[in-house]
Design an enzyme around this catalytic site. Structure first.
Site, PDB file in Angstrom:
ATOM      1  N   ASP A  62      39.003  85.616  38.146  1.00 53.35           N
ATOM      2  CA  ASP A  62      37.566  85.749  37.923  1.00 53.35           C
ATOM      3  C   ASP A  62      37.333  85.612  36.429  1.00 53.35           C
ATOM      4  OD1 ASP A  62      34.921  86.429  37.663  1.00 53.35           O
ATOM      5  OD2 ASP A  62      35.064  88.321  38.759  1.00 53.35           O
ATOM      6  N   SER A  70      29.494  68.349  30.100  1.00 50.35           N
ATOM      7  CA  SER A  70      28.420  67.722  30.882  1.00 50.35           C
ATOM      8  C   SER A  70      27.675  66.747  29.990  1.00 50.35           C
ATOM      9  CB  SER A  70      27.454  68.789  31.400  1.00 50.35           C
ATOM     10  OG  SER A  70      26.285  68.201  31.926  1.00 50.35           O
ATOM     11  N   TYR A 102      21.106  76.083  32.085  1.00 55.33           N
ATOM     12  CA  TYR A 102      22.420  75.480  32.347  1.00 55.33           C
ATOM     13  C   TYR A 102      22.812  74.543  31.208  1.00 55.33           C
ATOM     14  CZ  TYR A 102      25.905  72.389  34.477  1.00 55.33           C
ATOM     15  OH  TYR A 102      27.030  71.641  34.728  1.00 55.33           O
ATOM     16  N   LYS A 138      26.127  74.820  28.786  1.00 57.45           N
ATOM     17  CA  LYS A 138      27.120  73.747  28.684  1.00 57.45           C
ATOM     18  C   LYS A 138      27.213  73.213  27.257  1.00 57.45           C
ATOM     19  CE  LYS A 138      29.283  72.337  31.633  1.00 57.45           C
ATOM     20  NZ  LYS A 138      30.569  72.807  32.218  1.00 57.45           N
TER      21      LYS A 138
END
Length: 302
Positions: free
Chosen positions: A64, A143, A157, A161
C-alpha cells in the site's frame, strides 16, 4: 541477466499490463497491490494463473503506497527472496474527474498522497538497497497531461501527476553517481483498454459540482471524453505502454532514453517535454554538473 522488478499499482491498468509483459521477457516481476487478501484477491489469483499458464515468474506482493510500513515490508520481502532488487516501476496512482473547485482540499491532499508521496515511500524503502548495489533503475509512469494540451475537469489529477514528474526529474540528477538510472514513461490519454475513467474519483462538494454540471459547462466533461476518444486511432492499444516499459527496461545500462512518450492522440506533450529536457541538460552543462545527466556504474557494482 534476469532482473528483479517491482511494479507498483499492478492490480489493473498499465501496471498489470507492464508486469505481465516484463515477466514474459524473462524477468522476476513482483506485481504490487494493496488488500491482496481482500478486494484484490481476484487479481492475485489472476496473476498466479497467468504465471502458471505462461511459465513466467510473475509474483504478487502486498504494498500500500500510502503506508511506509507496507512499502518497507514489501521491499524487505523482495530482497530476502532474491538477494537484490534491480528495477522499480512507479505506476501506482489514481485519477479524478470533475470541476477543480468542487474537490475539497482534503481530496487534493489524498490524491497527492497517492500519486506523489507514494513514490517517495517506495523510494525511501528501496533506494538504500539500490545504492548499496551500485546499480539500479527507476521507471516513472508519468502522463502527457503534465505538459500536453491539458483538457479541463481533470485538474487535481493533472496537478498531482505534474508534481510526480517534477520529482522524477529531480531524483534523476541525484541518483546517477550512485549508479541508478532514471527513465520517465509518458502515456497519453488511452480511453480504451484501461479503467482510468471508469474508476476515476468524483468531487466531494456535490453542490458546487451541480452548478458546473447544470450551468454553462453542462455536457463539457462528456464532450471532452468523447473528443479525446475520437483522437485515438482505431489501433490504439493500452498494452503498448506495457511493451514500451519492457523495451526500456531491457535496454543496456546507461543507454536508456530519459523520457519516452506513448501518445496515440498526440496532445503535444512530446514537443514540450523535449524542450524542457533540453533546457535541463543545457543548464547542467552551464553549471558544471553535466556528468549527472548519465548514470555511472558505482564502485560497489564493479
Amino acid at each position: 541477466m534476469q532482473k528483479v522488478i517491482l511494479v507498483t499499482g499492478a492490480s489493473s491498468g498499465f501496471g498489470a499490463l507492464a508486469a505481465r509483459e516484463l515477466a514474459k521477457r524473462g524477468d522476476v516481476v513482483y506485481a504490487s497491490m494493496r488488500e491482496t487478501a481482500g478486494r484484490n484477491a481476484a487479481q492475485v489469483r489472476e496473476a498466479a494463473a497467468y504465471a502458471a499458464e505462461h511459465k513466467v515468474e510473475l509474483r504478487t506482493v502486498e504494498l500500500d503506497v500510502l503506508s511506509q510500513e507496507s512499502a518497507d515490508a514489501a521491499i524487505a520481502r523482495i530482497v530476502a527472496d532474491n538477494g537484490r532488487l534491480d528495477v522499480i516501476v512507479h505506476n501506482a496512482g489514481h485519477m479524478v474527474l470533475g470541476p477543480a473547485e468542487a474537490f475539497t482540499p482534503e481530496q487534493y491532499a489524498e490524491l497527492y498522497d497517492i500519486n506523489v508521496l507514494g513514490t517517495q515511500r517506495v523510494n525511501r524503502a528501496a533506494l538504500p538497497q539500490l545504492r548499496k548495489q551500485g546499480q539500479g533503475l527507476l521507471v516513472w509512469v508519468s502522463s502527457s497531461s503534465t505538459r500536453g494540451g491539458t483538457p479541463p475537469f481533470l485538474g487535481p489529477y493533472f496537478a498531482a501527476k505534474a508534481a510526480m514528474d517534477s520529482l522524477a526529474v529531480s531524483y534523476a540528477g541525484e541518483l546517477t553517481r550512485w549508479g541508478i538510472e532514471t527513465t520517465i514513461i509518458v502515456p497519453g490519454s488511452f480511453t480504451r483498454g484501461t479503467n482510468h475513467y471508469a474508476h476515476s474519483g468524483r468531487p466531494a462538494d456535490n453542490a458546487v459540482a451541480a452548478q458546473y454540471r447544470n450551468g454553462p459547462y453542462q455536457g463539457v466533461p462528456e464532450a471532452m471524453q468523447k473528443g479525446l476518444a475520437s483522437l485515438e486511432p482505431p489501433d490504439a492499444d493500452a498494452e503498448a505502454v506495457g511493451r514500451v516499459i519492457a523495451d526500456v527496461v531491457a535496454m543496456p545500462f546507461g543507454r536508456r532514453p530519459f523520457r519516452t512518450t506513448i501518445d496515440p492522440s498526440d496532445d503535444g506533450a512530446g514537443i514540450v517535454n523535449a524542450m524542457a529536457d533540453r533546457v535541463r541538460a543545457e543548464l547542467f552543462r552551464r553549471i558544471g554538473v553535466e556528468d549527472l545527466l548519465k548514470p555511472r556504474i558505482s564502485a560497489s557494482a564493479k
